[in-house]
Design a protein around this motif. Structure first.
Motif, mmCIF file in Angstrom:
data_model
loop_
_atom_site.group_PDB
_atom_site.id
_atom_site.type_symbol
_atom_site.label_atom_id
_atom_site.label_comp_id
_atom_site.label_asym_id
_atom_site.label_seq_id
_atom_site.Cartn_x
_atom_site.Cartn_y
_atom_site.Cartn_z
ATOM 1 N N ILE A 106 -53.657 -67.934 -62.918
ATOM 2 C CA ILE A 106 -52.571 -66.082 -62.577
ATOM 3 C C ILE A 106 -52.311 -65.694 -64.228
ATOM 4 N N VAL A 107 -52.390 -64.433 -63.523
ATOM 5 C CA VAL A 107 -52.454 -63.403 -64.800
ATOM 6 C C VAL A 107 -51.841 -62.258 -64.151
ATOM 7 N N GLY A 108 -50.036 -62.316 -64.659
ATOM 8 C CA GLY A 108 -49.374 -61.294 -63.847
ATOM 9 C C GLY A 108 -49.958 -59.667 -64.552
ATOM 10 N N LEU A 109 -50.554 -58.960 -63.813
ATOM 11 C CA LEU A 109 -51.140 -57.417 -63.607
ATOM 12 C C LEU A 109 -50.018 -56.245 -63.974
ATOM 13 N N GLN A 110 -48.880 -56.589 -64.141
ATOM 14 C CA GLN A 110 -47.741 -55.512 -64.489
ATOM 15 C C GLN A 110 -46.755 -55.984 -65.316
ATOM 16 N N SER A 111 -46.856 -55.110 -66.502
ATOM 17 C CA SER A 111 -45.796 -56.059 -67.169
ATOM 18 C C SER A 111 -44.250 -55.935 -66.534
ATOM 19 N N GLY A 112 -43.377 -56.954 -67.163
ATOM 20 C CA GLY A 112 -41.714 -57.549 -67.128
ATOM 21 C C GLY A 112 -41.732 -58.470 -65.770
ATOM 22 N N GLU A 113 -43.584 -58.623 -64.924
ATOM 23 C CA GLU A 113 -43.776 -59.408 -63.731
ATOM 24 C C GLU A 113 -42.823 -60.801 -63.400
ATOM 25 N N LEU A 114 -44.173 -61.561 -64.702
ATOM 26 C CA LEU A 114 -43.791 -62.597 -65.150
ATOM 27 C C LEU A 114 -43.908 -63.405 -66.815
ATOM 28 N N ASN A 115 -42.836 -62.200 -67.272
ATOM 29 C CA ASN A 115 -42.287 -62.450 -68.052
ATOM 30 C C ASN A 115 -41.521 -63.641 -68.535
ATOM 31 N N THR A 116 -40.934 -64.312 -67.469
ATOM 32 C CA THR A 116 -40.014 -65.458 -67.711
ATOM 33 C C THR A 116 -40.609 -66.789 -67.536
ATOM 34 N N ILE A 117 -40.372 -68.139 -67.804
ATOM 35 C CA ILE A 117 -40.505 -69.116 -67.084
ATOM 36 C C ILE A 117 -39.668 -69.270 -66.182
ATOM 37 N N TYR A 118 -39.038 -69.132 -66.015
ATOM 38 C CA TYR A 118 -38.477 -68.641 -64.410
ATOM 39 C C TYR A 118 -38.900 -67.725 -63.192
ATOM 40 N N ARG A 119 -39.595 -66.477 -63.573
ATOM 41 C CA ARG A 119 -40.190 -66.194 -62.718
ATOM 42 C C ARG A 119 -41.307 -66.608 -62.237
ATOM 43 N N MET A 120 -41.823 -66.727 -63.055
ATOM 44 C CA MET A 120 -42.793 -68.237 -62.889
ATOM 45 C C MET A 120 -43.155 -68.378 -61.925
ATOM 46 N N ARG A 121 -41.836 -69.592 -62.256
ATOM 47 C CA ARG A 121 -41.763 -71.250 -61.362
ATOM 48 C C ARG A 121 -41.150 -70.371 -59.723
ATOM 49 N N ALA A 122 -40.204 -69.426 -59.865
ATOM 50 C CA ALA A 122 -40.395 -69.001 -58.872
ATOM 51 C C ALA A 122 -41.543 -68.541 -57.650
ATOM 52 N N LEU A 123 -42.319 -67.903 -58.405
ATOM 53 C CA LEU A 123 -43.954 -67.554 -58.056
ATOM 54 C C LEU A 123 -44.679 -68.842 -57.230
ATOM 55 N N LEU A 124 -45.087 -69.983 -59.072
ATOM 56 C CA LEU A 124 -44.900 -71.218 -58.070
ATOM 57 C C LEU A 124 -43.816 -71.514 -56.866
ATOM 58 N N ALA A 125 -42.496 -71.197 -56.103
ATOM 59 C CA ALA A 125 -41.880 -71.959 -55.323
ATOM 60 C C ALA A 125 -42.441 -70.689 -54.727
ATOM 61 N N ASN A 126 -42.378 -69.566 -54.820
ATOM 62 C CA ASN A 126 -43.029 -69.114 -52.964
ATOM 63 C C ASN A 126 -44.378 -69.552 -52.455
ATOM 64 N N MET A 127 -45.609 -70.001 -53.527
ATOM 65 C CA MET A 127 -46.747 -70.970 -53.104
ATOM 66 C C MET A 127 -46.494 -71.805 -52.569
ATOM 67 N N THR A 128 -46.132 -72.186 -52.967
ATOM 68 C CA THR A 128 -44.905 -74.022 -52.280
ATOM 69 C C THR A 128 -44.530 -73.898 -50.680
ATOM 70 N N THR A 129 -43.992 -72.653 -50.714
ATOM 71 C CA THR A 129 -43.423 -72.564 -49.320
ATOM 72 C C THR A 129 -44.719 -71.813 -48.587
ATOM 73 N N MET A 130 -45.406 -70.902 -49.100
ATOM 74 C CA MET A 130 -46.538 -70.410 -48.248
ATOM 75 C C MET A 130 -47.404 -71.804 -47.687
ATOM 76 N N SER A 131 -47.822 -72.535 -48.902
ATOM 77 C CA SER A 131 -48.388 -74.009 -48.685
ATOM 78 C C SER A 131 -47.903 -74.561 -47.544
ATOM 79 N N ARG A 132 -46.557 -75.309 -47.474
ATOM 80 C CA ARG A 132 -45.580 -75.510 -46.536
ATOM 81 C C ARG A 132 -46.332 -75.273 -45.057
ATOM 82 N N LEU A 133 -46.159 -73.796 -45.498
ATOM 83 C CA LEU A 133 -47.054 -73.189 -43.447
ATOM 84 C C LEU A 133 -47.666 -73.904 -43.112
ATOM 85 N N SER A 134 -49.253 -74.385 -43.740
ATOM 86 C CA SER A 134 -50.258 -73.895 -43.395
ATOM 87 C C SER A 134 -50.864 -75.816 -42.557
ATOM 88 N N PRO A 135 -51.457 -75.291 -41.542
ATOM 89 C CA PRO A 135 -51.092 -76.407 -40.974
ATOM 90 C C PRO A 135 -52.827 -78.107 -41.941
#
Length: 175
Positions: A106-135
């Motif tokens: 996963i590569v950030g395309l905009q400067s400043g979007e994924l520029n900390t480990i915390y923002r990266m983990r937040a994106l991964l947490a959102n992906m976990t949330t979306m995964s949990r909704l799938s059948p």
């Protein structure tokens, strides 16, 4: 079933990304990739800078025996297609690499979007949330306990690398 899951996840990822999709100046292009010695990560310097942090995730899940390179590539293609076709600019790209297609990047395309480990983990947490909704995820796991890393384990991914595309890279080995 895999197409249904991938489509559900892609839609969810797009919705999660919409909140952070803002227009920002583009980052400077990276230098050409240096030749890496055998056994080293050949994607360092081409897709992302040298990892600044690493972790190992030990999943209790078992890889689905029928999962192969083609299915991992299809999964990532559907997710990527959803980001490309979004009505807004999604601030990251997702793709699979490796001989077996078992390295998700996963590569950030905009400067400043994924520029900390915390923002990266937040994106991964959102992906976990979306995964949990799938059948698919609900059928194969205890959805409220499983994570996006568990999904990657089910699909046979060996690693996930997430980067801001400029300075920092976090690499997760999935066991």
């Amino acid at each position: 079933m895999m197409k249904t899951f991938a489509a559900s996840l892609a839609i969810g990822l797009l919705l999660a990304a919409s909140a952070s999709a803002q227009t920002k100046p583009a980052a400077k292009p990276a230098a050409a990739a240096p030749a890496n010695p055998p056994g080293e990560d050949r994607y360092i310097g081409y897709y992302y800078p040298k990892p600044t942090s690493t972790e190992v995730f030990e999943s209790q899940m078992q890889t689905i025996p029928s999962m192969d390179r083609a299915q991992r590539i299809q999964f990532v293609t559907v997710v990527s297609q959803g980001t490309i076709q979004a009505a807004y600019r999604v601030p990251y790209a997702v793709f699979a690499k490796g001989e077996k297609g078992d390295k998700m990047i996963i590569v950030g395309l905009q400067s400043g979007e994924l520029n900390t480990i915390y923002r990266m983990r937040a994106l991964l947490a959102n992906m976990t949330t979306m995964s949990r909704l799938s059948p698919f995820f609900q059928e194969k796991t205890v959805a409220e306990d499983a994570t996006f890393f568990d999904l990657l384990k089910l699909l046979g991914f060996q690693s996930l690398t997430i980067t801001d595309g400029e300075k920092i890279t976090h690499q997760v080995t999935i066991k």
